[in-house]
Scaffold this motif. Structure first.
Motif, PDB file in Angstrom:
ATOM      1  N   GLN A 174     -14.283  -1.469  -3.167  1.00 52.18           N
ATOM      2  CA  GLN A 174     -14.206  -2.729  -2.668  1.00 52.18           C
ATOM      3  C   GLN A 174     -14.157  -3.695  -3.835  1.00 52.18           C
ATOM      4  N   GLU A 175     -14.508  -3.545  -5.039  1.00 54.04           N
ATOM      5  CA  GLU A 175     -14.374  -4.512  -6.144  1.00 54.04           C
ATOM      6  C   GLU A 175     -12.829  -4.259  -6.537  1.00 54.04           C
ATOM      7  N   ARG A 176     -12.160  -3.224  -6.451  1.00 53.65           N
ATOM      8  CA  ARG A 176     -10.781  -3.027  -6.654  1.00 53.65           C
ATOM      9  C   ARG A 176      -9.869  -3.978  -5.850  1.00 53.65           C
ATOM     10  N   VAL A 177     -10.386  -4.155  -4.455  1.00 53.40           N
ATOM     11  CA  VAL A 177      -9.440  -4.867  -3.497  1.00 53.40           C
ATOM     12  C   VAL A 177      -9.700  -6.379  -4.052  1.00 53.40           C
ATOM     13  N   LYS A 178     -11.037  -6.577  -4.373  1.00 54.37           N
ATOM     14  CA  LYS A 178     -11.168  -7.912  -4.748  1.00 54.37           C
ATOM     15  C   LYS A 178     -10.471  -8.504  -5.915  1.00 54.37           C
ATOM     16  N   ALA A 179     -10.435  -7.524  -7.058  1.00 54.13           N
ATOM     17  CA  ALA A 179      -9.695  -7.867  -8.359  1.00 54.13           C
ATOM     18  C   ALA A 179      -8.236  -7.966  -7.930  1.00 54.13           C
ATOM     19  N   ILE A 180      -7.731  -7.095  -7.361  1.00 55.68           N
ATOM     20  CA  ILE A 180      -5.995  -7.165  -7.001  1.00 55.68           C
ATOM     21  C   ILE A 180      -5.945  -8.320  -6.391  1.00 55.68           C
ATOM     22  N   GLY A 181      -6.831  -8.836  -5.395  1.00 55.26           N
ATOM     23  CA  GLY A 181      -6.542 -10.202  -4.765  1.00 55.26           C
ATOM     24  C   GLY A 181      -6.558 -11.286  -5.838  1.00 55.26           C
ATOM     25  N   LEU A 182      -7.521 -11.282  -6.659  1.00 50.62           N
ATOM     26  CA  LEU A 182      -7.553 -12.285  -7.814  1.00 50.62           C
ATOM     27  C   LEU A 182      -6.223 -12.150  -8.674  1.00 50.62           C
ATOM     28  N   TRP A 183      -5.841 -10.818  -8.940  1.00 48.93           N
ATOM     29  CA  TRP A 183      -4.632 -10.654  -9.950  1.00 48.93           C
ATOM     30  C   TRP A 183      -3.301 -11.215  -9.094  1.00 48.93           C
ATOM     31  N   LEU A 198      -0.705  -5.515   1.062  1.00 42.63           N
ATOM     32  CA  LEU A 198       0.261  -4.356   1.182  1.00 42.63           C
ATOM     33  C   LEU A 198       0.101  -3.765  -0.431  1.00 42.63           C
ATOM     34  N   THR A 199       0.168  -4.653  -1.431  1.00 42.46           N
ATOM     35  CA  THR A 199       0.078  -4.164  -2.782  1.00 42.46           C
ATOM     36  C   THR A 199      -1.415  -3.173  -2.772  1.00 42.46           C
ATOM     37  N   GLY A 200      -2.301  -3.865  -2.438  1.00 42.22           N
ATOM     38  CA  GLY A 200      -3.949  -3.267  -2.506  1.00 42.22           C
ATOM     39  C   GLY A 200      -3.925  -1.898  -1.719  1.00 42.22           C
ATOM     40  N   ALA A 201      -3.184  -1.947  -0.340  1.00 39.56           N
ATOM     41  CA  ALA A 201      -3.131  -0.734   0.430  1.00 39.56           C
ATOM     42  C   ALA A 201      -2.289   0.373  -0.310  1.00 39.56           C
ATOM     43  N   ALA A 202      -1.268   0.209  -0.995  1.00 41.94           N
ATOM     44  CA  ALA A 202      -0.578   1.154  -1.568  1.00 41.94           C
ATOM     45  C   ALA A 202      -1.496   1.846  -2.570  1.00 41.94           C
ATOM     46  N   VAL A 203      -1.903   1.076  -3.268  1.00 41.18           N
ATOM     47  CA  VAL A 203      -2.777   1.487  -4.385  1.00 41.18           C
ATOM     48  C   VAL A 203      -4.080   2.334  -3.841  1.00 41.18           C
ATOM     49  N   LEU A 204      -4.756   1.613  -3.075  1.00 42.77           N
ATOM     50  CA  LEU A 204      -5.894   2.617  -2.564  1.00 42.77           C
ATOM     51  C   LEU A 204      -5.673   3.759  -1.775  1.00 42.77           C
ATOM     52  N   ALA A 205      -4.251   3.894  -1.105  1.00 43.49           N
ATOM     53  CA  ALA A 205      -3.966   4.995  -0.499  1.00 43.49           C
ATOM     54  C   ALA A 205      -4.174   6.223  -1.307  1.00 43.49           C
ATOM     55  N   VAL A 206      -3.848   6.025  -2.512  1.00 42.57           N
ATOM     56  CA  VAL A 206      -3.546   7.116  -3.341  1.00 42.57           C
ATOM     57  C   VAL A 206      -4.814   7.346  -4.516  1.00 42.57           C
ATOM     58  N   GLY A 207      -5.609   6.456  -4.646  1.00 43.56           N
ATOM     59  CA  GLY A 207      -6.725   6.611  -5.491  1.00 43.56           C
ATOM     60  C   GLY A 207      -6.266   5.939  -6.867  1.00 43.56           C
ATOM     61  N   PRO A 208      -7.287   5.894  -7.696  1.00 46.71           N
ATOM     62  CA  PRO A 208      -7.109   5.209  -9.151  1.00 46.71           C
ATOM     63  C   PRO A 208      -6.287   6.046 -10.053  1.00 46.71           C
ATOM     64  N   GLN A 209      -6.374   7.223 -10.088  1.00 51.73           N
ATOM     65  CA  GLN A 209      -5.632   7.973 -10.839  1.00 51.73           C
ATOM     66  C   GLN A 209      -4.190   7.900 -10.734  1.00 51.73           C
TER      67      GLN A 209
END
Length: 485
Positions: free
Chosen positions: A137-146, A382-393
Motif C-alpha cells: 500500500q505504501e508502494r502504491v502511494k510512493a509510485i503515485g507521488l513519483w 498501469l505502472t503500479g499494477a505492473a510492478v505490484l503484479a511481480v513483487g519488489p524483488q
C-alpha cells in the motif's frame, strides 16, 4: 516471506531517495515534451521534412524501447544506484552532444545516445523506489507521488521548449539538461543506498540482440514507409524481417532458463492487461503530442512560445491528476480507474479531431485538459499494477517491461500517425486534414481499448474482491502465498 532491504531505511533517507528518483525521471519526461515544442524550429533551421522530425523523436524513443528491458535487468543484477547514476551520466553527455549537432544526422545520433541513458536511468529510478517501500500500500502511494512529481517535466516541457527555442534556438532545449544532470550525479552519489536483486538472472544476450533487431527493423519500415512507398521492396522486406526476428525472439525466450522477457509474467492477468493498455497509451499519447505544437504553429499560425503555452493544459492536467491516480486505483480498483482514464483520453482525442484553423483557443484548451486527465488516470495505475503484479524483488524487470511497452507504443504512434498525415498530404489533402485523421484514429484506438480492458477484466475475473484496495494488493498476496506454498 522476508521483506527486501529498504534503501536508506529512515524516513529522511526515503525522502531524499524520492527527491532524487523524481528528479531523474523529471529529466527524462522533460526531454519528451521539450523536444516536441522545438520541432518547428528544428525543421526550419535544419532544413528537414516530416520524416526527419520523426527520426529526431523516434531515435530516442526507439533506443529506449529496445533497451529498457535490459536496463531493468542491469539494475536488479548490478545495482540500482550504479545503473541509475550511469544512466544520468550518459544522458547528460548525450544532451551536450545534441546541443552542438551540426546536422539532422548528428542530432539523431545524439538522440539515440540519450535513449541509451534514459533506458538505464528510468527503470533503475523506479526500482530504487520500489525497494525502499516493501509494503504494497505504501508502494502504491510512493509510485503515485513519483509519477506526479516527476511528471512536472511533462508540463514544463512545452513552455520551456517554446521559450528556449524562440529566444535562443533549438540547441538550448538540450543544454537545460546539463545542470540537472550534474545535480543528480552529486545528490545521487550521496543520497542513494545501493540495492540489487541477489537472485537476478544472467544477462540474456540472444534475447537482447533479437529484440533490438526486431523492434528496430519494424520501426524503420513504419517511419520510412510513407516516404519510400508502402509497397516498395525495402519496406515490405523490413516488415517481413522484423516479424520473423520477433517470432524467433519469442521462441528463444520460451526456451531460455533466464529470459530477459519472462513470458510467465504475462499469465498474471493484471500484468498482462496493464502492459497491453500501456502500449495504447504510448501510441496515443506520444503519437498525438508529436503534432500538438505543429498544429498550433502550422495550422493556426502561432509562434513557438505561444504554441508551447497553448499545449500546456494537457500536460498540466496530467501533473495535477497523476499523484491521485494511484490512490484512486487502490481505492476503487484498477479496472474502474484505467477504463475511465482510457475512455476520457480517447474522447478528448476524438474532439481534437474536430478542431480546425479557425477554431478559437477557448474551444480547444478544454479538449486538451480532458485528454490529459484521461492519460493521467492511466499512467500511474498501469505502472503500479505492473510492478505490484511481480513483487519488489523483480521491480527493475517489471518497471522495465512496463516502460518498454509504453515506449514501443510511442514508436508506433509517431510512425503510424505520421504516416497517416503524410499519406493524406501525398493524396492532395492539407496538413490540417491529415492531422484531423490522425487525432481521430488515436482517439478511436484509445476508446476501443477502454472497452476491451473493462470487458476483458470482467470476464476474466468473475469474482471481484470486496475490499476496495484489494485490486492493487491482490497480485502481491497471491504471489506470496504461492511462494510460501
Amino acid at each position: 516471506m522476508g521483506a527486501p532491504p529498504v534503501a536508506g531505511g529512515s524516513r529522511t533517507n526515503r525522502t531524499a531517495l524520492l527527491a532524487v528518483t523524481c528528479l531523474g525521471q523529471f529529466m527524462v519526461l522533460l526531454d519528451n515534451t521539450i523536444v516536441g515544442a522545438a520541432l518547428p524550429d528544428m525543421q526550419q533551421r535544419l532544413h528537414t521534412q516530416l520524416t526527419g522530425l520523426q527520426w529526431i523523436v523516434d531515435a530516442y524513443v526507439l533506443l529506449v524501447a529496445m533497451l529498457l528491458l535490459s536496463g531493468g535487468v542491469f539494475a536488479d543484477r548490478f545495482g540500482r544506484k550504479r545503473v541509475f547514476l550511469t544512466g544520468v551520466a550518459v544522458f547528460t553527455v548525450a544532451s551536450g552532444l545534441c546541443a552542438v549537432a551540426p546536422s539532422v544526422g548528428w542530432l539523431v545520433a545524439g538522440r539515440a545516445l540519450q535513449g541509451i541513458g534514459a533506458a538505464l536511468l528510468s527503470p533503475a529510478s523506479l526500482a530504487l523506489l520500489v525497494s525502499a517501500y516493501p509494503v504494497a500500500q505504501e508502494r502504491v502511494k510512493a509510485i503515485g507521488l513519483w509519477a506526479g512529481l516527476s511528471g512536472i517535466g511533462l508540463a514544463a516541457g512545452p513552455v520551456a521548449g517554446g521559450v528556449l527555442a524562440d529566444s535562443f534556438g533549438w540547441p538550448a532545449i538540450f543544454l537545460v539538461n546539463l545542470p540537472v544532470g550534474v545535480v543528480l550525479l552529486v545528490a545521487g552519489a550521496r543520497a542513494l543506498a545501493e540495492s540489487r536483486n541477489p537472485g537476478a538472472p544472467a544477462i540474456d544476450v540472444p534475447g537482447t540482440v533479437l529484440s533490438v533487431l526486431g523492434v528496430g527493423v519494424l520501426t524503420y519500415g513504419l517511419i520510412e514507409g510513407g516516404a519510400q512507398g508502402w509497397t516498395s521492396p525495402v519496406i515490405l522486406g523490413s516488415f517481413a524481417v522484423g516479424a520473423v526476428v520477433l517470432a524467433v525472439f519469442v521462441a528463444v525466450e520460451r526456451r531460455r532458463p533466464a529470459p530477459m522477457l519472462p513470458l510467465r509474467l504475462f499469465r498474471e492477468r493484471l500484468f498482462s492487461v496493464s502492459n497491453t493498455a500501456m502500449v495504447v497509451v504510448g501510441f496515443a499519447l506520444m503519437g498525438s503530442s508529436f503534432f500538438f505544437s505543429q498544429f498550433f504553429v502550422y495550422v493556426q499560425g502561432s509562434s513557438l512560445l505561444a504554441a508551447g503555452l497553448q499545449t500546456l493544459p494537457s500536460t498540466l492536467a496530467m501533473v495535477v491528476v497523476s499523484p491521485f491516480a494511484g490512490r484512486a486505483a487502490a481505492r476503487y480498483g484498477f479496472r474502474v480507474v484505467v477504463t475511465a482514464g482510457l475512455a476520457l483520453a480517447g474522447l478528448g482525442l476524438l474532439t481534437l479531431g474536430a478542431v480546425h484553423a479557425d477554431t478559437g483557443y477557448g474551444n480547444v484548451w478544454w479538449r486538451l485538459v480532458v485528454t490529459g486527465i484521461g492519460f493521467a488516470l492511466t499512467l500511474s495505475p498501469l505502472t503500479g499494477a505492473a510492478v505490484l503484479a511481480v513483487g519488489p524483488q523483480e521491480g527493475g524487470l517489471a518497471s522495465g517491461i512496463s516502460s518498454t511497452t509504453r515506449q514501443i507504443g510511442a514508436v508506433l504512434g509517431v510512425a503510424v500517425l505520421g504516416a497517416i498525415v503524410r499519406t493524406g498530404q501525398s493524396g492532395g489533402a492539407s496538413f490540417e486534414s491529415g492531422l484531423t485523421r490522425a487525432f481521430v484514429v488515436a482517439g478511436a484506438v484509445t476508446v476501443a481499448t477502454a472497452v476491451f480492458t473493462g470487458l476483458w477484466l470482467t470476464r476474466s475475473a468473475p469474482t471481484e474482491p470486496t475490499d476496495k484496495t484489494a485490486d492493487a494488493e491482490r497480485p502481491v498476496r497471491e504471489r506470496e502465498l504461492h511462494h510460501n506454498g
